[in-house]
Design an enzyme around this catalytic site. Sequence first.
Site, mmCIF file in Angstrom:
data_model
loop_
_atom_site.group_PDB
_atom_site.id
_atom_site.type_symbol
_atom_site.label_atom_id
_atom_site.label_comp_id
_atom_site.label_asym_id
_atom_site.label_seq_id
_atom_site.Cartn_x
_atom_site.Cartn_y
_atom_site.Cartn_z
ATOM 1 N N SER A 142 0.775 -1.442 0.163
ATOM 2 C CA SER A 142 -0.479 -0.062 0.223
ATOM 3 C C SER A 142 0.846 1.213 0.223
ATOM 4 O O SER A 142 1.732 1.064 -1.025
ATOM 5 C CB SER A 142 -0.500 -0.145 0.900
ATOM 6 O OG SER A 142 -2.170 1.008 1.071
ATOM 7 N N ASP B 238 -10.044 -5.540 -3.810
ATOM 8 C CA ASP B 238 -9.528 -4.576 -3.097
ATOM 9 C C ASP B 238 -10.301 -3.592 -2.674
ATOM 10 O O ASP B 238 -10.815 -2.858 -3.583
ATOM 11 C CB ASP B 238 -8.213 -4.340 -3.314
ATOM 12 C CG ASP B 238 -7.526 -3.393 -2.518
ATOM 13 O OD1 ASP B 238 -7.520 -2.770 -1.813
ATOM 14 O OD2 ASP B 238 -6.171 -3.743 -2.281
ATOM 15 N N HIS C 138 -7.311 -5.893 0.527
ATOM 16 C CA HIS C 138 -5.499 -5.197 0.837
ATOM 17 C C HIS C 138 -5.434 -5.397 2.483
ATOM 18 O O HIS C 138 -4.174 -4.780 2.517
ATOM 19 C CB HIS C 138 -6.589 -4.191 0.937
ATOM 20 C CG HIS C 138 -5.110 -2.439 1.064
ATOM 21 N ND1 HIS C 138 -4.402 -2.371 -0.563
ATOM 22 C CD2 HIS C 138 -4.659 -2.408 2.165
ATOM 23 C CE1 HIS C 138 -4.150 -1.696 -0.077
ATOM 24 N NE2 HIS C 138 -3.896 -1.307 1.576
#
Length: 280
Positions: free
Chosen positions: A149, A225, A258
């Site tokens: 991320s 995600d 995620h």
Amino acid sequence: MKLNKVSEQLCFGGKQIRFTHTSTALSCEMQFSVFLPPQAETQPVPALYWLSGLTCTDENFSAKAGAQRIAAELGIALIMPDTSPRGEGVPDDENGAYDFGLGAGFYVNATREPFTKHYRMYDYIVNELPQLLEAELPLSDKRAISGHSMGGHGALVIGLRNPQRYSSISAFSPICNPVNCPWGIKAFSGYLADDKSQWQQYDASVLLAIAQDPLPLLVDQGSADSFYPEQLRTDSLIAAAKQSAAPAEIRLQAGYDHSYYFIASFIEQHLRFHARYLCS
């Protein structure tokens, strides 16, 4: 020794250790975690630097990813820094938001007050931390870099800007084009003000599009995600890789989100990818 050991546990024949130290780059005390594989008992070993995402500390990856077993097999150390400077006097978001300030350093060198003194995570990761660890621990000068991320953004940018310092790059769910997403625009406006030329120096899609001889690159993005595609903008990275003919494999993994469950599912593939370049 410039490192203060906080804890140490035996793990797959290696050592999982947490340290603190005083950072010159960040003007505060920092903490980080290291996994030293069994091979480090007898020889210097290569290292994978892992950069974590928003709200994380150095402990998220060490506790959740399940990377130590394969790292022990391959003889690769894992270096897990914190995600921002912390401590008394370190400025934070005035509203306590999760995506700016503490836990959200975005791996840049801030040029806007009041963040310039402490928020120099780019210098910390590229220069200070490797110099310190290679002097104090049984590490070779062979390094790879990865992250998730916000940390995936950091790994891509740092690897692309410093190809001489790393052997390979990988990322999970990275923020690929921060100059064009809400997270990136907020962070860059806060840390770098309105100078868009500075913004572009920290944008992986911009950097990859013009890269002359980019490092081998592996990226995994989950199709389920919740931050894809608005915040992560993976398509921009794919287009940039095509433009520069980079040795990049960018994969969309069906059904994955995620979370660290996603990372744990594919971390072995990433470690074996890096081992091809670190251990050759």
